[in-house]
Design a protein around this motif. Sequence first.
Motif, PDB file in Angstrom:
ATOM      1  N   LEU A   1       0.835  -1.223   0.000  1.00  0.00           N
ATOM      2  CA  LEU A   1       0.000   0.000   0.000  1.00  0.00           C
ATOM      3  C   LEU A   1       0.858   1.258   0.000  1.00  0.00           C
ATOM      4  CD1 LEU A   1      -2.999   0.890   0.266  1.00  0.00           C
ATOM      5  CD2 LEU A   1      -2.686   0.889   2.733  1.00  0.00           C
ATOM      6  N   ASN A   2       1.935   1.210   0.747  1.00  0.00           N
ATOM      7  CA  ASN A   2       2.765   2.425   0.891  1.00  0.00           C
ATOM      8  C   ASN A   2       4.142   2.236   0.252  1.00  0.00           C
ATOM      9  OD1 ASN A   2       2.977   5.092   1.685  1.00  0.00           O
ATOM     10  ND2 ASN A   2       3.826   4.606   3.689  1.00  0.00           N
ATOM     11  N   GLU A   3       4.182   1.470  -0.822  1.00  0.00           N
ATOM     12  CA  GLU A   3       5.472   1.221  -1.461  1.00  0.00           C
ATOM     13  C   GLU A   3       6.086   2.545  -1.914  1.00  0.00           C
ATOM     14  OE1 GLU A   3       5.286  -1.572  -4.645  1.00  0.00           O
ATOM     15  OE2 GLU A   3       7.462  -1.856  -4.656  1.00  0.00           O
ATOM     16  N   ASN A   4       7.316   2.772  -1.536  1.00  0.00           N
ATOM     17  CA  ASN A   4       8.011   4.046  -1.835  1.00  0.00           C
ATOM     18  C   ASN A   4       7.208   5.268  -1.379  1.00  0.00           C
ATOM     19  OD1 ASN A   4      10.144   2.670  -3.108  1.00  0.00           O
ATOM     20  ND2 ASN A   4       8.892   2.491  -4.966  1.00  0.00           N
ATOM     21  N   GLY A   5       6.419   5.106  -0.328  1.00  0.00           N
ATOM     22  CA  GLY A   5       5.665   6.251   0.220  1.00  0.00           C
ATOM     23  C   GLY A   5       4.464   6.641  -0.630  1.00  0.00           C
ATOM     24  N   ALA A   6       3.978   5.702  -1.478  1.00  0.00           N
ATOM     25  CA  ALA A   6       2.885   6.049  -2.409  1.00  0.00           C
ATOM     26  C   ALA A   6       1.619   6.504  -1.663  1.00  0.00           C
ATOM     27  CB  ALA A   6       2.565   4.854  -3.305  1.00  0.00           C
ATOM     28  N   LEU A   7       1.270   5.804  -0.586  1.00  0.00           N
ATOM     29  CA  LEU A   7       0.051   6.185   0.146  1.00  0.00           C
ATOM     30  C   LEU A   7       0.237   7.553   0.800  1.00  0.00           C
ATOM     31  CD1 LEU A   7      -2.766   5.479   1.336  1.00  0.00           C
ATOM     32  CD2 LEU A   7      -1.564   4.553   3.310  1.00  0.00           C
ATOM     33  N   ASP A   8       1.383   7.736   1.462  1.00  0.00           N
ATOM     34  CA  ASP A   8       1.643   9.023   2.126  1.00  0.00           C
ATOM     35  C   ASP A   8       1.561  10.166   1.113  1.00  0.00           C
ATOM     36  OD1 ASP A   8       2.066   7.619   4.435  1.00  0.00           O
ATOM     37  OD2 ASP A   8       4.250   7.623   4.281  1.00  0.00           O
ATOM     38  N   ARG A   9       2.151   9.930  -0.073  1.00  0.00           N
ATOM     39  CA  ARG A   9       2.153  11.002  -1.091  1.00  0.00           C
ATOM     40  C   ARG A   9       0.749  11.273  -1.620  1.00  0.00           C
ATOM     41  NH1 ARG A   9       6.646   8.754  -2.959  1.00  0.00           N
ATOM     42  NH2 ARG A   9       5.575   7.821  -4.720  1.00  0.00           N
ATOM     43  N   ALA A  10      -0.043  10.206  -1.826  1.00  0.00           N
ATOM     44  CA  ALA A  10      -1.410  10.388  -2.355  1.00  0.00           C
ATOM     45  C   ALA A  10      -2.239  11.211  -1.366  1.00  0.00           C
ATOM     46  CB  ALA A  10      -2.063   9.035  -2.615  1.00  0.00           C
ATOM     47  N   VAL A  11      -2.118  10.884  -0.074  1.00  0.00           N
ATOM     48  CA  VAL A  11      -2.913  11.604   0.932  1.00  0.00           C
ATOM     49  C   VAL A  11      -2.421  13.052   1.048  1.00  0.00           C
ATOM     50  CG1 VAL A  11      -3.578  11.674   3.375  1.00  0.00           C
ATOM     51  CG2 VAL A  11      -3.491   9.488   2.175  1.00  0.00           C
ATOM     52  N   GLU A  12      -1.094  13.212   0.988  1.00  0.00           N
ATOM     53  CA  GLU A  12      -0.536  14.564   1.058  1.00  0.00           C
ATOM     54  C   GLU A  12      -1.046  15.415  -0.113  1.00  0.00           C
ATOM     55  OE1 GLU A  12       3.703  14.411   1.955  1.00  0.00           O
ATOM     56  OE2 GLU A  12       3.880  16.392   1.025  1.00  0.00           O
ATOM     57  N   SER A  13      -1.079  14.820  -1.312  1.00  0.00           N
ATOM     58  CA  SER A  13      -1.566  15.570  -2.483  1.00  0.00           C
ATOM     59  C   SER A  13      -3.033  15.939  -2.315  1.00  0.00           C
ATOM     60  CB  SER A  13      -1.483  14.763  -3.780  1.00  0.00           C
ATOM     61  OG  SER A  13      -0.255  14.211  -3.927  1.00  0.00           O
ATOM     62  N   ALA A  14      -3.830  15.009  -1.769  1.00  0.00           N
ATOM     63  CA  ALA A  14      -5.261  15.284  -1.592  1.00  0.00           C
ATOM     64  C   ALA A  14      -5.450  16.468  -0.640  1.00  0.00           C
ATOM     65  CB  ALA A  14      -5.964  14.043  -1.042  1.00  0.00           C
ATOM     66  N   VAL A  15      -4.728  16.439   0.481  1.00  0.00           N
ATOM     67  CA  VAL A  15      -4.884  17.514   1.475  1.00  0.00           C
ATOM     68  C   VAL A  15      -4.362  18.838   0.907  1.00  0.00           C
ATOM     69  CG1 VAL A  15      -4.121  18.298   3.761  1.00  0.00           C
ATOM     70  CG2 VAL A  15      -4.918  15.960   3.451  1.00  0.00           C
ATOM     71  N   GLN A  16      -3.239  18.767   0.188  1.00  0.00           N
ATOM     72  CA  GLN A  16      -2.701  20.000  -0.417  1.00  0.00           C
ATOM     73  C   GLN A  16      -3.688  20.605  -1.411  1.00  0.00           C
ATOM     74  OE1 GLN A  16       1.051  19.152  -2.309  1.00  0.00           O
ATOM     75  NE2 GLN A  16       2.185  19.529  -0.434  1.00  0.00           N
ATOM     76  N   ALA A  17      -4.272  19.749  -2.267  1.00  0.00           N
ATOM     77  CA  ALA A  17      -5.217  20.244  -3.274  1.00  0.00           C
ATOM     78  C   ALA A  17      -6.433  20.873  -2.593  1.00  0.00           C
ATOM     79  CB  ALA A  17      -5.649  19.103  -4.191  1.00  0.00           C
ATOM     80  N   ALA A  18      -6.889  20.255  -1.509  1.00  0.00           N
ATOM     81  CA  ALA A  18      -8.057  20.794  -0.809  1.00  0.00           C
ATOM     82  C   ALA A  18      -7.713  22.124  -0.133  1.00  0.00           C
ATOM     83  CB  ALA A  18      -8.567  19.782   0.213  1.00  0.00           C
ATOM     84  N   VAL A  19      -6.492  22.241   0.397  1.00  0.00           N
ATOM     85  CA  VAL A  19      -6.071  23.512   1.005  1.00  0.00           C
ATOM     86  C   VAL A  19      -6.036  24.605  -0.068  1.00  0.00           C
ATOM     87  CG1 VAL A  19      -4.084  24.747   2.004  1.00  0.00           C
ATOM     88  CG2 VAL A  19      -4.799  22.562   2.967  1.00  0.00           C
ATOM     89  N   VAL A  20      -5.488  24.274  -1.237  1.00  0.00           N
ATOM     90  CA  VAL A  20      -5.410  25.257  -2.327  1.00  0.00           C
ATOM     91  C   VAL A  20      -6.808  25.720  -2.706  1.00  0.00           C
ATOM     92  CG1 VAL A  20      -4.854  25.515  -4.796  1.00  0.00           C
ATOM     93  CG2 VAL A  20      -3.199  24.461  -3.243  1.00  0.00           C
ATOM     94  N   LYS A  21      -7.733  24.754  -2.846  1.00  0.00           N
ATOM     95  CA  LYS A  21      -9.114  25.100  -3.239  1.00  0.00           C
ATOM     96  C   LYS A  21      -9.781  25.959  -2.169  1.00  0.00           C
ATOM     97  CE  LYS A  21     -12.491  24.698  -6.111  1.00  0.00           C
ATOM     98  NZ  LYS A  21     -12.358  25.180  -7.499  1.00  0.00           N
ATOM     99  N   SER A  22      -9.604  25.561  -0.898  1.00  0.00           N
ATOM    100  CA  SER A  22     -10.218  26.309   0.199  1.00  0.00           C
ATOM    101  C   SER A  22      -9.667  27.738   0.234  1.00  0.00           C
ATOM    102  CB  SER A  22      -9.943  25.572   1.519  1.00  0.00           C
ATOM    103  OG  SER A  22     -10.379  26.310   2.610  1.00  0.00           O
ATOM    104  N   THR A  23      -8.348  27.878  -0.008  1.00  0.00           N
ATOM    105  CA  THR A  23      -7.730  29.210  -0.002  1.00  0.00           C
ATOM    106  C   THR A  23      -8.262  30.045  -1.170  1.00  0.00           C
ATOM    107  OG1 THR A  23      -5.769  28.148   0.890  1.00  0.00           O
ATOM    108  CG2 THR A  23      -5.500  30.412   0.132  1.00  0.00           C
ATOM    109  N   GLU A  24      -8.382  29.398  -2.324  1.00  0.00           N
ATOM    110  CA  GLU A  24      -8.922  30.066  -3.524  1.00  0.00           C
ATOM    111  C   GLU A  24     -10.325  30.593  -3.244  1.00  0.00           C
ATOM    112  OE1 GLU A  24      -7.417  27.333  -6.935  1.00  0.00           O
ATOM    113  OE2 GLU A  24      -9.587  27.635  -7.176  1.00  0.00           O
ATOM    114  N   LEU A  25     -11.163  29.734  -2.616  1.00  0.00           N
ATOM    115  CA  LEU A  25     -12.563  30.104  -2.367  1.00  0.00           C
ATOM    116  C   LEU A  25     -12.674  31.250  -1.366  1.00  0.00           C
ATOM    117  CD1 LEU A  25     -14.316  26.618  -2.203  1.00  0.00           C
ATOM    118  CD2 LEU A  25     -14.477  28.316  -4.009  1.00  0.00           C
ATOM    119  N   SER A  26     -11.646  31.372  -0.508  1.00  0.00           N
ATOM    120  CA  SER A  26     -11.745  32.415   0.530  1.00  0.00           C
ATOM    121  C   SER A  26     -11.425  33.794  -0.057  1.00  0.00           C
ATOM    122  CB  SER A  26     -10.817  32.102   1.689  1.00  0.00           C
ATOM    123  OG  SER A  26      -9.487  32.333   1.330  1.00  0.00           O
ATOM    124  N   GLY A  27     -10.990  33.824  -1.314  1.00  0.00           N
ATOM    125  CA  GLY A  27     -10.829  35.082  -2.061  1.00  0.00           C
ATOM    126  C   GLY A  27      -9.615  35.891  -1.695  1.00  0.00           C
TER     127      GLY A  27
END
Length: 264
Positions: free
Chosen positions: A238-264
Motif C-alpha cells: 500500500l505504501n510502497e516508496n511512500g505512495a500512500l503518504d504522497r497520495a494523501v498529502e496531495s489530496a490535502v494540499q489540493a483541498a487547502v489550495v481550493k479552500s484558499t482560492e474560495l476564501s478570495g
Amino acid sequence: MSRPVVLQGVGRLGSAILEGWLKTGAVDPADLIILTPSEKPAAEAARALGARINPPLEALADARVFVIGVKPAKWFEASRSILPHLASDAVIVSVMAGVRRETISQGFDGRSIVRIMPTTGVAQAQGVATIWAADAAARAVGEALFAPIAETVHLDDEAAMHAATAVSGCGPAYYFAFTRALAQAGVAEGLTPEAAVRLARATLRSAAAGVEGAEALDALIDRVASPGGVTQAGLLALNENGALDRAVESAVQAAVVKSTELSG
Ligand SMILES: NC(=O)c1ccc[n+]([C@@H]2O[C@H](COP(=O)([O-])OP(=O)(O)OC[C@H]3O[C@@H](n4cnc5c(N)ncnc54)[C@H](OP(=O)(O)O)[C@@H]3O)[C@@H](O)[C@H]2O)c1
C-alpha cells in the motif's frame, strides 16, 4: 425560554446540525428559529417540537446566536434583510468553508464571529468540529453548540482552518473513497460485489470503533499487522516508496489550495 438560536439554511450540513441538536437536546427546540426558503424534513421535525420556522423577522431581535448555514456564495445576500433585526451582541457562527472572519464581520457590522468546520456526523452526535474565534466569548458559544454533537478541536490561528477543512471537513469522503477502492480490490480478487462492499463498509465501522480510545495510531496498526504476516504484506504494498503518504498529502494540499482560492 432563553434567547433564541437562529439557524439560517437547512441544507446538507444545516439539517445535520439540526438533527444533532434535536437528538442531544443541545439546543431547546423552543429556543430555535429556523430560516429556510423551502420545507425541509429536519426543520419540520424541529417545528413539531416547538421551533419557529420563518417567523416575522422582528422575532430575531432577541437572538443570542445566528448560525450561517448557507453556501459561501449566498451568505452576503441572504443576510442583508436579517441584519437590521439582529441584536448588536448576537454572536455569528459561520460553518461556511473558506469565508474569513474579517469578511463576515464586515457583513455583520462588526459582530463577534466564531468559525466552525463540522462534519455531517454531527447528525448522529458523532461529528468532528474545528473551532476558531478571535475572542473567548465567541469561542465559548461555538463550544457550547458543537461539543454535544462533535469532538471539538480548537485552533489558535484562523489560517489553519484551511488545513483543518482539508483534513476533517473533506476527510469522510477520503475514507469513503478508500472503502470503495478496498471493495473494488476485493472483487478483483474473487469476492462478489455484494460481499466486497459489505466487508469494506463493515471494516470501516469496525476500524472506527477501534480508534475510539486514546491508543496511538502506530499501536493500532501493530495490533493488526504482526511482523511477517498477511496485513504487513498488504501495508508494505500500500505504501510502497511512500505512495500512500504522497497520495494523501496531495489530496490535502489540493483541498487547502481550493479552500484558499474560495476564501478570495
Ligand atoms: N456539506 C458538508 O459536509 C459541509 C461541511 C462543512 C461545511 N459546509 C458548509 O456549510 C454550508 C452549507 O453547505 P451544504 O452542503 O449544507 O449546502 P446546501 O445543501 O446547498 O445547503 C444550503 C442551504 O441554504 C439554503 N438557503 C439558500 N438561501 C437561503 C436564505 N436566504 N435563507 C435561508 N436559507 C437559505 C438552501 O435552501 P433551499 O434548499 O431551499 O434552496 C439550502 O438548503 C456551506 O457554506 C459549506 O461551505 C458544508
